[in-house]
Design a protein around this motif. Structure first.
Motif: not given
Length: 101
Positions: A7-13, A17-21
């Protein structure tokens, strides 16, 4: 049963997601610069240093690699030092004859 596997990944804003990338790209560029002579040379030829890459918006600054050039120089592509991968402990048992409870 939960709706999401992670859920922490699949529901991330989108911003998360851009911050992680961005974080992963910066780390990967730093890693190849420090450990793979071929990629460091390619980046130096293009005038790019790891500090120039702050995120996915800077991808265009990285050198474009071609398959023939990449294959021709294959021996220089290996890392200078090994990266240890973490292994996760598992409770899974084998199914061979000696593994029966």
């Amino acid at each position: 049963m939960e709706r999401y596997y992670q859920p922490e990944i699949e529901t991330a804003s989108r911003e998360q997601v851009l911050d992680w990338q961005n974080e992963r790209l910066v780390n990967q560029v730093r890693h190849v610069w420090d450990n793979v002579p071929y990629y460091r040379k390619k980046m130096e030829e293009k005038g790019v240093a790891p500090e120039d890459i702050r995120g996915v918006e800077d991808l265009h600054k990285l050198p474009f690699l071609t398959k023939p050039g990449h294959c021709h120089n294959a021996p220089t592509h290996t890392a200078l030092r090994r990266v240890r991968h973490r292994s996760r402990p598992t409770s899974q048992r084998g199914t061979g004859p000696g593994d029966a409870p």
